[in-house]
Scaffold this active site. Structure first.
Site, PDB file in Angstrom:
ATOM      1  N   HIS A 173       0.814  -1.218   0.000  1.00 19.81           N
ATOM      2  CA  HIS A 173       0.000   0.000   0.000  1.00 19.81           C
ATOM      3  C   HIS A 173       0.847   1.269   0.000  1.00 19.81           C
ATOM      4  O   HIS A 173       0.341   2.345  -0.334  1.00 19.81           O
ATOM      5  CB  HIS A 173      -0.978  -0.003   1.188  1.00 19.81           C
TER       6      HIS A 173
ATOM      7  N   ASP B 195       0.313  -7.691   1.479  1.00 15.57           N
ATOM      8  CA  ASP B 195       0.752  -6.300   1.599  1.00 15.57           C
ATOM      9  C   ASP B 195       2.277  -6.170   1.639  1.00 15.57           C
ATOM     10  O   ASP B 195       2.833  -5.445   2.467  1.00 15.57           O
ATOM     11  CB  ASP B 195       0.133  -5.642   2.835  1.00 15.57           C
TER      12      ASP B 195
ATOM     13  N   SER C 145       4.674   2.725   7.909  1.00 15.21           N
ATOM     14  CA  SER C 145       4.361   1.555   7.086  1.00 15.21           C
ATOM     15  C   SER C 145       5.549   1.162   6.221  1.00 15.21           C
ATOM     16  O   SER C 145       6.131   2.008   5.524  1.00 15.21           O
ATOM     17  CB  SER C 145       3.159   1.832   6.193  1.00 15.21           C
TER      18      SER C 145
END
Length: 463
Positions: free
Chosen positions: A118, A148, A222
């Protein structure tokens, strides 16, 4: 008076003795915890520490910050003018630049970098900045959207510092960890916490298996590193659980063993190789066990073994409760997924099942997870063809290919060739997604289905 003086002298001597003993026991070695248990074996001391101050994070932090990079994702979106389109039929639009940021971890000295899918999704340009402020253009090598994970590559003549993978299966709940990343564009930020839980499943499709920690993770973290106190990479920070979008006490990381296997697959095969056990069922709890009339409340209950799968060939059948795979205890679907996600087609796993109160261990050869059709509760599904998508003007969905269950026969004409759009509010992207949702639910639990009928009517029902 003499009696009082004698009592005072005794009290004074007792106090001195106590203080002396305290100094002897606790000041003899100030670097050791007061809670240490010595055994009768020579040269063996077990220290139990409750203080964070006694754990040295500095070496691990110093190593990790040099391997974590800042990732900049630049994409372009077309902004349309509805008034121009309405009055003049103008179909163009302005290109608007959008910039997103995150983190990544260098895993080889020649410039391979792992991050979250993402973080780099829909990128037109990717740029990474190292801890020494050097910047490089990066190219996307491959991704795994389900887990992911994304793999990037930068070209540089320099040898880059890189992270060493640890074994995420070895981490313990309560173990100290560090989260390293670039939250809010604050480069090289290090936070500390403990492992709060393992094999945590947060996604509705049951694919993920996270490490949960209480290390502070915020937007921008992230794709960053989760490391142990030895500086080894044990996870890729990927998300937080928050009503505000910022850290409130829980953060989650993809285990390094899973990330490493995905990266190796992308580098070697160009895509991710997933091995399938070939069972359908659901995880047990007290309510499900009561409904099924069994006493086991932990494990994965097998409703059926898929025809010609490794599970069927090994003898796994309806009513078996999967308790262990390759030495890993199976308490639910997240554990089952975690035990298989690092395997490839053709690998053989040892599956321990409880069958009528007796434990049996069966060797199961994993098959390739290429599901083109899938049967559930008397309904057979298949992926959409290009013609199906064009006919219904849709980009995703799963078709009901055939109906064999008696309970659905009265609705045969309505259901046959219908397009499932979502199951339990999870978009039905393909057969694999639908099968994961249905396999992860409790055996007797109903699911909400949104379906597009052949005549174009949208209906919702429980299945």
């Amino acid at each position: 008076m003499k009696r009082i003086s004698s009592l005072f002298l005794v009290a004074l001597m007792s106090g001195a003795t106590t203080l002396g003993a305290y100094k002897l026991v606790f000041d003899n070695d100030t670097n050791k915890s007061a809670l240490s248990i010595a055994s009768n074996e020579p040269n063996y001391t077990r220290n139990v520490s409750l203080r964070a101050e006694e754990v040295d994070f500095t070496a691990a932090a110093d190593n990790a910050v040099h391997t974590v990079v800042h990732v900049k994702n630049t994409s372009y979106a077309t902004v349309r003018n509805p008034l121009m389109e309405f009055f003049y039929g103008y179909q163009g639009g302005q290109q608007q630049q959008q910039v997103g940021t995150g983190s990544g971890v260098i895993i080889t000295e020649d410039g391979y970098i792992v991050t979250n899918n993402h973080v780099v999704q829909n990128a037109s340009e990717l740029e990474v900045t190292l801890n020494n402020n050097k910047s490089y253009k990066a190219k996307l090598v491959g991704t795994d959207s389900k887990m992911d994970i994304a793999l990037l590559k930068v070209d540089t003549p320099d040898k880059l510092p890189y992270a060493t993978f640890g074994n995420s299966d070895d981490i313990k709940v309560g173990e100290w960890v560090l989260a390293v990343g670039n939250p809010y564009n604050l480069n090289s930020t290090v936070t500390a916490g403990i492992v709060s839980a393992k094999a945590r499943n947060l996604s509705k499709d049951g694919i993920q298996s996270f490490i949960q920690t209480d290390a502070a993770v915020n937007p921008g973290n992230s794709g960053g590193a989760l490391v142990n106190t030895r500086g080894q990479l044990i996870g890729i920070n990927t998300m937080i659980s928050s009503m505000t979008g910022s850290y409130v006490g829980y953060s989650f990381a993809i285990p390094s063993n899973i990330a490493r296997k995905i990266i190796e697959d992308i580098m070697q095969y160009g895509n991710v190789q997933r091995g399938a056990l070939g069972v359908q069922g659901g995880e047990l709890n007290a309510k499900v066990a009561k409904d099924l009339g069994i006493t086991e409340t932990q494990g994965f209950y097998v409703n059926s073994a898929i025809k010609d799968s490794g599970a069927e060939k090994a003898g796994i059948k309806k009513g078996d409760i999967i308790k262990n795979i390759d030495g890993r205890d199976i308490n639910g679907f997240a554990d089952l997924n975690a035990s298989l996600v690092t395997k490839r087609p053709g690998d053989v796993v040892k599956v321990t099942v409880n069958r009528d109160g007796t434990l049996k261990t069966l060797p199961v050869k994993l098959s390739k997870n290429e599901i083109n059709s899938y049967s559930y509760s008397g309904l057979e599904f298949e992926d959409l063809t290009a013609a199906d998508k064009k006919k219904f003007n849709i980009t995703y969905g799963v078709k009901i290919k055939d109906i064999t269950g008696d309970e659905y026969m009265p609705y045969y004409d309505e259901l046959k060739d219908g397009i499932i759009l979502s199951v339990n509010n999870v978009k039905a992207k393909d057969i694999e997604t639908v099968s994961s949702v249905l396999n992860s639910k409790n055996p007797n639990q109903k699911v909400r289905v949104e379906m597009l009928m052949k005549n174009g009517q949208l209906i919702r029902f429980l299945m």
